[in-house]
Structure formats: structure tokens, C-alpha cells
Design a protein around this motif. Sequence first.
Motif, short mmCIF file in Angstrom:
data_model
loop_
_atom_site.label_atom_id
_atom_site.label_comp_id
_atom_site.label_asym_id
_atom_site.label_seq_id
_atom_site.Cartn_x
_atom_site.Cartn_y
_atom_site.Cartn_z
N LEU A 1 0.83 -1.20 0.00
CA LEU A 1 0.00 0.00 0.00
C LEU A 1 0.86 1.25 0.00
O LEU A 1 0.57 2.21 -0.71
CB LEU A 1 -0.92 0.01 1.22
CG LEU A 1 -2.23 -0.73 1.05
CD1 LEU A 1 -3.03 -0.65 2.33
CD2 LEU A 1 -3.01 -0.13 -0.10
N SER B 1 3.67 13.20 2.77
CA SER B 1 4.22 13.58 4.08
C SER B 1 3.16 13.41 5.18
O SER B 1 3.49 13.08 6.32
CB SER B 1 4.80 14.98 4.00
OG SER B 1 4.05 15.90 4.67
N VAL B 2 1.88 13.62 4.84
CA VAL B 2 0.84 13.35 5.84
C VAL B 2 0.81 11.87 6.19
O VAL B 2 0.73 11.48 7.36
CB VAL B 2 -0.54 13.82 5.33
CG1 VAL B 2 -1.64 13.26 6.21
CG2 VAL B 2 -0.61 15.32 5.30
N LYS C 1 1.00 6.58 -6.71
CA LYS C 1 -0.20 7.33 -7.06
C LYS C 1 -0.02 8.82 -6.80
O LYS C 1 -0.49 9.65 -7.57
CB LYS C 1 -1.39 6.80 -6.25
CG LYS C 1 -2.65 7.64 -6.40
CD LYS C 1 -3.83 6.78 -6.75
CE LYS C 1 -5.14 7.56 -6.84
NZ LYS C 1 -5.11 8.86 -7.44
N PHE C 2 0.67 9.13 -5.72
CA PHE C 2 0.78 10.54 -5.36
C PHE C 2 2.15 11.09 -5.68
O PHE C 2 2.71 11.86 -4.92
CB PHE C 2 0.44 10.74 -3.89
CG PHE C 2 -0.97 10.35 -3.58
CD1 PHE C 2 -2.02 11.05 -4.14
CD2 PHE C 2 -1.25 9.29 -2.74
CE1 PHE C 2 -3.32 10.69 -3.87
CE2 PHE C 2 -2.54 8.93 -2.48
CZ PHE C 2 -3.58 9.63 -3.05
N GLY D 1 4.67 13.51 -6.92
CA GLY D 1 4.54 14.96 -7.08
C GLY D 1 3.59 15.59 -6.10
O GLY D 1 3.43 16.80 -6.07
N ARG D 2 2.90 14.77 -5.32
CA ARG D 2 2.03 15.33 -4.30
C ARG D 2 2.64 15.02 -2.94
O ARG D 2 2.15 14.20 -2.18
CB ARG D 2 0.62 14.71 -4.41
CG ARG D 2 -0.18 15.26 -5.56
CD ARG D 2 -0.47 16.74 -5.38
NE ARG D 2 -1.11 16.99 -4.09
CZ ARG D 2 -2.40 16.76 -3.87
NH1 ARG D 2 -3.18 16.33 -4.81
NH2 ARG D 2 -2.91 17.01 -2.68
N GLU D 3 3.75 15.70 -2.70
CA GLU D 3 4.49 15.39 -1.48
C GLU D 3 3.68 15.66 -0.22
O GLU D 3 3.97 15.11 0.83
CB GLU D 3 5.80 16.19 -1.46
CG GLU D 3 6.77 15.69 -2.49
CD GLU D 3 8.13 16.29 -2.31
OE1 GLU D 3 8.25 17.23 -1.53
OE2 GLU D 3 9.06 15.80 -2.97
N ASP D 4 2.69 16.53 -0.33
CA ASP D 4 1.90 16.83 0.86
C ASP D 4 1.18 15.59 1.36
O ASP D 4 1.19 15.29 2.55
CB ASP D 4 0.90 17.95 0.56
CG ASP D 4 -0.04 17.61 -0.57
OD1 ASP D 4 0.44 17.02 -1.56
OD2 ASP D 4 -1.23 17.91 -0.48
N VAL D 5 0.59 14.82 0.41
CA VAL D 5 -0.11 13.60 0.81
C VAL D 5 0.88 12.61 1.40
O VAL D 5 0.66 12.01 2.45
CB VAL D 5 -0.85 12.98 -0.38
CG1 VAL D 5 -1.56 11.72 0.05
CG2 VAL D 5 -1.82 13.98 -0.96
N LEU E 1 2.15 1.78 -3.32
CA LEU E 1 1.03 2.19 -4.18
C LEU E 1 0.76 3.67 -4.01
O LEU E 1 0.60 4.43 -4.97
CB LEU E 1 -0.20 1.37 -3.82
CG LEU E 1 -1.44 1.63 -4.68
CD1 LEU E 1 -1.24 1.03 -6.06
CD2 LEU E 1 -2.69 1.06 -4.04
N PHE E 2 0.72 4.09 -2.74
CA PHE E 2 0.47 5.51 -2.46
C PHE E 2 1.57 6.36 -3.07
O PHE E 2 1.32 7.40 -3.67
CB PHE E 2 0.42 5.76 -0.96
CG PHE E 2 -0.88 5.38 -0.34
CD1 PHE E 2 -2.07 5.74 -0.93
CD2 PHE E 2 -0.92 4.66 0.84
CE1 PHE E 2 -3.28 5.39 -0.36
CE2 PHE E 2 -2.12 4.32 1.42
CZ PHE E 2 -3.29 4.68 0.82
#
Lengths: 312, 286, 388, 260
Positions: free
Chosen positions: A18, A34-35, A25-26, A28-32, A21-22
Amino acid sequence: MKQEVAKATLGVVLIIGLSLLFMWKFQGREDVISVIAMAFLFASVAFAWNIHALSGVVSLGHAAFFGLGAYGSALFAYYFKVGSWIILLVGGTIALGCAVVWHLFFEQLRGGAYTLATFAAAEIVRVVVDNWDSLTMGSSGLTNIVVLFSGTSEFYLVTMVLVIIAFLIHWAALKTCWGLQLRTVREDELAAYAIGVNPPRVRMVSLFVSAFITGLCGAIFVHRVTYLEPSMVFNLHISAMPLVFSFLGGRFTTMGPLIGAFLLYSVDQILLSPFLPSTHQAVYGFAIVITVSFMPNGICAWLARIPQNASG
Amino acid sequence: MEQFVQLFIQSFSLGSFYTLLALGFALVFSVTHILNLAHGELIILAGYVAYVLEQKLSMGLWETLPIAIAISVVSLMVVVSFVLHQRRLSELHSLIITFGIALILQNCYLGTFSANYRIIFHKSRYFSLLGGHVFISSVQLYLITLSLGAIGGLYILFRKTFIGKALRATIQDRFAAQMAGIPIPRMQLLGMVLGGIAIGIAGPLYARVSYLHPAAGIEPTIEAIILTLFAGMGRIRILLAGGWLLGVAETTTAYFLGSQWREFVSAMVLVVILIFREARGRENSV
Amino acid sequence: MNRFLIFFAAFLMFFGLSFQSRVAAGVIKIGAINPLTGKLAKHGIEIDEGIQIAIDEFNEQNGNSGMVVELERRDDHSAPDVAMNQAEQLILKEKVVALIGGYVDSLVGPVSVVAKRNRVPYVASASLQSRLTQGKNPYFFRVSCMNGVTQPVIEFLLKWKNLRKVAILHASTPGASEFARTVEKKLKVSGVDVVVEEKARAGQPDFSPFLLKCKARGAEFIISAVFFADHLVLVRQMREMEIPVKGYIGPWGVAYESFIKEMKNMAEGLYGLTAWLPGFAYPGTEEESRRFVELYKKKFGRIPTSTSMHGYVSARVVLEAVRKAFEQGGVFSGPDLANFIRKTKLLTPMGSVEFDEKGDPRWYKQMVVQIRRGKIVPVHHEHSDAEN
Amino acid sequence: MFLLIWEFEIMGKGDPVLYVRKLSVCYGRRPVIFEVTFSVTMGQIVALVGPNGAGKTSILKAICGLIRPVEGEIIFLGRHVEKLGVYDIVRLGIVYVPEGTSIFPHMSVEENLEVGAYLHRENLSGRLDYVYSVFPELKDKRLVNASALSGGEQRMVTIGRGLMANSRLLLLDDPFLGLSPKATDRFCEAFHILREDGITLLVAGQHVRRLLSAADWAFLIENGHITLTGAGKDLLKNEHLQQVLFGKVSLILPGLGFVD
């Protein structure tokens, strides 16, 4: 037992799968990312807290371990100009040292007295760190702490490894022989003596393991946030958070604390905060109330359909 | 010399304040075994009620008390009965669920009363002692007399009345009380009413001694948990003694060592007493 | 196991669906992170509202030029990890071009790290600690700084006739500690004795031991670097116990209308610090100041505070840079915006704003005010002569 | 027809104060009592004996409302009580005295007793005197904290508290547990006084010889069934009972044949 080992392996594979996978999937979306990494970090704290709680006592002072881990590694890096990953272990070791002191003094305490004593102990540690200006900079705090992780993905992978380790130890604390010992200690100490289990030792080991992991988490946390002051780490919020996460996730399930941290932390951060900047706390409160009302053994137990009256 | 007398007065009024904050929590916990983390929020609610009454109708402390008490009793009953009707109920469950309730309440206050800090402004009367060098203000007198009155009232209720004895029996052994024909739900109701009264008294005083803020509830809750767990189930008098002990410890530390060591000494005192009590308990049980 | 799979699928779908960011063409987004809930909510909300006014004003003035700025507001719960998460989310999901806001150094610091990592400028509204700007972060600016608070206090105290003994109490936060240390050092150099120097946790219910000590050691002046709520308790106890001091100065938390409203006549004669007052703006900005108060009153129904003005000014700085970027072709890259901000020369009701190489404001200076007959009146400041 | 005869057989002589018919009890999903039928005669001491885990306590708890039976009727003085709560059952006059000690430790002996009269507060001092007449030991210690009493005295307090509730049927769960032979004699004596005063006692316990010799009527319970019924002294001589409880006679173990 074999079946349990298979389940644990499945769990590890699931976490890794997972996570990757995340990550994919994300991109370039380091915010997701990092959360989720933060959720992993707090899940590790929750696992660690629960390892200790499985021995039958509730601690409200894990902020002491978390904060000492953070302070230990940040100060070590500052004074000895070390920038390698060793300092994380320093953080964990210092938290372990605190746990030794706890064990010496609080070994006799149980129930409410233990909870209160741990809470007070965390307060003592906070005041000392806050006032020992020459060593810890006191309330001026530490700024520009060494950044250990070159990027968010690295931080993510580190927390992933951390959470897997915490998961495995937590699994061991539930399913292996050690888990059985913990269970006898939490349910009936005299009976535990009678079957040859040494409750003080079992409890001590669980406390030490728990403190070390929590200290490690604190160290990782501080090298991500790169800023530190006493009230940031030594607060009731840090002590109570693992309790809430493991409880909502399911205290007696191997995955519970992780699921709890993941759902509560990331959903609040990623989904609620953008839409309800000033009322998301109320929604968070409602989520807690509803979860406890309808899934009294936690989300994980509800998912696995463990009967609601089985508490052991 | 006057300094120390003054310090002493301050310690006792602070200790009495702590006791008043803890009383409602202790009663609810003893009778229903619920660790009510929304306790501080209910005190703040009572404070806000008194604040609004004081602002809009310029009522004094004694006039606002009955209304604050009535509202506290009702709101405490709503919270506690909600928790009591959970399918499964352990102390930890109640802790978590009331934590959720506290978050909801905080947000409600933020919407209703805004994030501003509020206090009830009071023109204190002063009473000078020892030739005019030592003062005691009316609020301090209220604190000391109300806490003594509340503890004394509870003591008489517990020792001298039949219903109080039944309540004590329920606190000491719920199963045995049930066997003796004591209706537990009614006793829990009584506990809630008494706890609500205590909260209703604490709220308006809280607004006079400290300040009101949507997130201010955490401080009284912590204080209440400390004192209650320290005193133990149903030991109302120890609550007052514990409050005074903490008050004296904190005040003298702050005076002699500085305010920064305040929490250190009170935490130390707590830990030491807990360990000693445990050790003594072991000796006795052997 | 079925239940688990359904839950799992729902969870994945939920995550998959919810990440479509919605950036309309021609809209420039700016992110604001403030404590909107929790203990610091009062000041966080004030900053947040000041920022909103600046954005509204900007959109009204530049509506026809096709430049629309949208504000994304976030809550940081007064927790640093949350502040970081929200900052990162604003940058990566909402694609904001700059960040503003922030109260208390422990929340501003982590956000500035995120800003640096993602190369997005961040203009902090209220941050004091000096060490925060020494990390060579080219994307971090702030409209306030420590010097602007300590200097007026020291000047004010040194002008006071025959001041021999002072007492200092400060909150256990980095900013307040640094303030106390600086003031103490300067006063000692100038021959003033600091007879009591103490630190207190915010939210304490009782300050009487400190006050009794001040009385016993004959302190003439109390410098109290604590927060709004602590002033409420401290001042009340000081008045009740009739501590014989000549003055009481609180660098933050005293010069507020709401403080006077709660304390009534107990607030009489107290000294405070403020960067701006509704009726007292930097010379040449009276018109802007008046407009700000009016807009604020219209939108939120109350009079703005100096904290709101900090929010407003930080937003103005960013908006000015955005305007420049727009005029020069409409590319809003982080380094460019940061450059524009570094070259800012802006006259605001709080004074003129320019940044030095570290990102600190060059001219930031607060003024000492006193509460007289329920009004906040300036007593010591640079531009008082121009005003009167 | 058979059932009728059987029912007649298990009933003692005289008026029944309690009549239990086809009572079944489960813990969770595990049945522990299977369609048990018996009755208790007014003014008698009735013993309930059986090996550990046979279901004695479950029967007592079901009668006093602590466990809700899955099936069956419990009739106390002509009233169905199987659906009532503990509180209402206590009000009717059935008081359960649990195993071990069940006192309020931080209250004096007298307060402990007083609390027992919660439902019937009239003539408090008269009933206190009655309890003190049955257990004179308590009178000297009436102001002592109950936790400072000896085990036997604590049990006296518990029984006394039951008497204070105006009970007509006392359900005693293992009253002799952990008592010295002398103290046990003392309790038997007290039971006889109570019987003289018209209180019915249903006593469950392990001390079979003592119980059966004191009881007017008795039942043997095995694995949730009543297997023997009769007058206490007759039962004591019963071979089956001796076999089950004392293991005196040779046992039959499956697969091993006869073993001594």
C-alpha cells in the motif's frame, strides 16, 4: 501459530504494498506523502504505547519518551556535530534511560495511581528540560536542527520501515509466547506468578521496548520538523494521542493502532481541514464519539467481526 | 512575617479553588466510574452562563449561582447519561468518548462565544488582617467558604442521611449495594445532580479567578483528574486536603524557587505520595 | 473478511477521488495558515481576518485588470506537524504562490522550512525569535522582529526617572524568553537592577507568589512578557493585592480594546506596546488605515487590533509582489516572487516595510502606549510629533 | 403423567415459598442449567449441594435476578419473578448473599446494616436489635469499620444486611467458605434461629456434611441437572451422593473399566 505468522507476513506485505502504491499514485504530491508519513510515525508511537498498555497499565506520560528522544538526538547532533542516522538511536537510548528510572520508581503502582504518576513524571521531565538552559537552551528552543532526510520520499520510507518494525513487535506482543505472558500479567498477576511468569520482568520489558520506539519516533519527528521547544513535545496531546489512536483502531488487534492513526490523522489532515478550516475539530470529535459508540472494540475488531464481548 | 501570612492565604484560596474544580469530577467518577474529560468544558459552560447573565442583566455571584447550577446539572446529566448508555463501558471507553464530546463542545463555544478571553469583572471587597498588612479579598473568601461548605455539606450528607449512606455504599461496592436493594440508576442520578451542583458552583468562580476561553477547559480537567486519582474513590475530605497540599506546594515553590519550578514540585509531591501510599498499602495488606 | 474488503475498497476510492485540485484559470491563490482553534485561536483569528481584508481590498482595486487573488485558509491546531502538513498541502494541492500568516515561533519555524523546501515565499505575520531568520532561508520573510519590541521598551524604561529596580516575568515560549533576556541584559548595563526574573507556563491560575516577591524586593516596575490571558489574571491579582509598583508594561496582550473591556478600570495606567492603533497610523497612511478599519468593521463587526494589522501588512507585502509579477508577464515562480518581496518598499499603517538580507523587517518598531480613561494613548514613539 | 409424579416427588412437605420450573440458564451461548425444577418450602433450611461448577451459584443468581434465565418460571409467593430486576426482587423479600465477603469496607458495621434497610426504612432500630440478637458479636463492634472485622464477622454483617431488607427468603452462597469448624457451628446455630423466626433459607455450598446435617431438605446438582432430592440427613447416606462428592465408592472411568 503458523497461521499467525502467515497473517503477520501478510500484514507486512500489505503495508509495504500500500505504501508503494500511495507513493506511486501521489507522485509529485508530497503533501499527501508527508501526511501519510506522519501518520506512520504516530502509528508507531501508538504501537509502542499499546505494547506497554498490553501489560495492563495505562500510561499518560509517553510524551516524556517522545520529547526526550527528540531532545536527545537534536542536542547530540548539535553538540557533537553529528549528522548521521546514529543520532536517532541516541534519542531512543535516552528515552530508554528515562524508562529505567520509571521502572525503578513506579514498579509497584497500578491502575489510576500509575496513570497519574506517569502523567506527573512527564511533567517533571518537561520542567527540567525547560529550565536547564545551559544544556537544552530551555524555553528558547532549538532552531535549524539537522535535517536527516533529504526529501519527503526518504522520510516516507524511513517511517514505513519504522512502522513495520513497530507492527512486528506489537504483533509479537499479542500473538507470541511473550504475548501470552503479557496477557496473563494484564489479566491476573497472581495467576501469572503461579504459572511461572515473572510479571515485573514482563512489564519492564514491555516498558523498555515501548520507550525505545517512542524515543526513536520523537527523534525522527524532530529531524523532520527541525524546530524544537519543550511545550511542543512534552504536552498532554502527545501522551493522549496514541491512546486515542490505538483505542479507536482496536487495542487488541495487531493492526488496530495503525488503522486508527491512519484514519484519524490522515483523513483529518487531508480531507477535513481544507473544507472546514475552523470546524473540523468538531467533526473529529463526532467521529470519535460515533466510532466508540458503534465499534466499542475499535475499527479493526469491527472489520474482522471479532465478537463485541471478547475483550481479551 | 506578613508576607508569609499572605502567602498562606493565597495557598489556601488556590487549594480551595482546585478542590472546587475537582469536586464534580470526583463525584461523577466515584458513582458512575466515568472519567469525564468534558468536565472542564462544563465548568467553562457554567462560567459563560454566569458571564452572559452578568453582562446582560448585571447579576451578582449569588444570583447567577442557581441558574449556573441548574444548567450544569442538566448538561452534566445529558453527557453522563449518554456515556452510560453505551453498549460497552469501561473507564477507558468513557475517557475516549468524553474526549470526543469535549472537542465538540469546544467548537460550539468557539462559534457561540468567539475566541475572545472573558472574565467576570468583580469589585472585590478587602478585609485587612494583622493590622492592615495582610489582605483577603471577597473572592478568596468565597473560594474558601464555598469549598469548605461544599465538602462539609457532602460530609453531612454522606454520614448522617440515609440516602447519603446508600450513595457511599454504591461508591464502595456497587455489587453489594445492588444486593442490598439500592437502586443503582437512582444513585447515579443523585451523583450526577451533586456533581452538576459542584460544577455550577465552580464555573462562575472560575470566571472570576481565571478566564474563560473556548479551549480553557483542559486546565480544570487536568486539575480535577490529578486530585481525584490522588484522593481515591469517594474520599471527599482527602480531596480538600489534597487541594490544599497542592496549593501550598505550588505557592511556596513559586515564591522560594520561582514560578518556573511550580509544576515540578507539585508533580514531585504527587509522585512521592503515590509511591509511599502504595508501599504503605502493601505493608498493610500483608 | 467481507466487511474488511468493502471498507478497503471504499477507502481506496475515497482517497482516489478526493485529490482533484481545482485551480480556475486566471486565479492566483495565496495560502494562510493560522491557529483558528485551540488556545491561540484569538490571535490566530485576528491575523486571519486582517489577511482577508487585504485580499478583499486587493480584488476590489484590481478586479478590472483581470487579476483575481483567492485566499486558502487553514488551521494549524497550534501543532507544528499540522502546520507543516497544511503548508505542504497548500503549496502542492492548492498551488498557492505564497504563504502568509502564523502566530508564535514554534509554528512559523516549521512552515518556513516547508517554504524553503518547495521554493515558495512565506511572509510570517507575527514571529519574533531572532534565531529563526539565521538559517539562510531566502524564502522566509516576516513583518515583525524582536528588535522592534525590545528597543522601545528599553528606551521607555531608561527615560523613566529614578528607576532602580524592575521585575521581569515572561512566558515559557522562545519569543518571550528572548525578549526577557535581551531586556534584562540592556537594563543591567544601564544600571537598573532586575530584582526578580521569572518564567511561567502560560495558563497559570495564580501569580500571587511572584507579586509578593516583587513587593518584598521593592520592584518599582513590572515587565511582564506573558500572553493576553495571563495578563488578565496577573493584573487582577496585582490590583487586588495592592502591589506598590509605579508601572506595569506588557509588550503584547495589553494594548487591546478587548483587554480594557474585560478589565474595566483595573486596566487604568498600564503600559503596553502596539505597532498600530485604529486612530493612530504611520504618517502618510491615515487614509489607508481608516479604510482598513472601515472594511474590517463592515465585514466582522468589530474594531481591528494591532494583530489584525500584522496580518493585513503581511498580506499586503505578498500582494504587492504578486502585482509586480503580474505586471512583468504573469509568471508566479517562487524565486521571482521572493525576489520581488525582498525588494519591497511599502508604506503601511504599521510603518514602512523593507526587508534585510535575512528576511527581517528593517524599520519595524512598536510604540509604547498607556491605557488612560479606558483609551489607548501613545506615550513614547518615533512619529508622535508628526501626529500631534 | 410421569412429569406430574416427578414434580410431586421433588417437592418437600408444606407450603412452597419458591417454585422453580424448567429453569434453563446460559452463560453467553454455553448452557449451564438444564430445565431444573424444584420448590422450597416455607420456613425450612434447604441445601443445594454438588461438585464445583455444577451450577449452584447460577441457580441462586437466576432466582435473585442477577442472571436472566433463557427459559423457565420462578414463582415466589405466587408471583412470577423471572422477568423482574434485582431491585424489585429484593423488594419482594429475596436477598442473595454472595460468596466470600461483600461488605462496604469504609463504613461502620451499623451503617452497613442500615444500608441494607434501604427499601424498608420503617422500624429501623427494631430490626437492628433483631440482627444483634441473632449475631450478638456484631453489637460490640457496631461502630468499627467493617473492613477491620474478621472473615466470619464480615459474613455475619452480610447476612445481617440481608435480614435488614425484610427478607423472607435468604439465598446464601457458600456461607461456610473459609470458616473454622467453630464458626461454622455458630452459623448453623444462627440459621436455626432464623428458621424459627419464619425465614426460609436456600443454602448452596461445598461443606456437604455440615450442610446436609443442618438442612431440612436438600438437592444434589450435577452438571446443571438435579439428580437427587430428599431430606438432608437421608441424602447424606445416599450412595450416589457419596460417590459423586466424596469419591468413596469405586468410579467408572470410560475406557478403563472399573477402577478403585
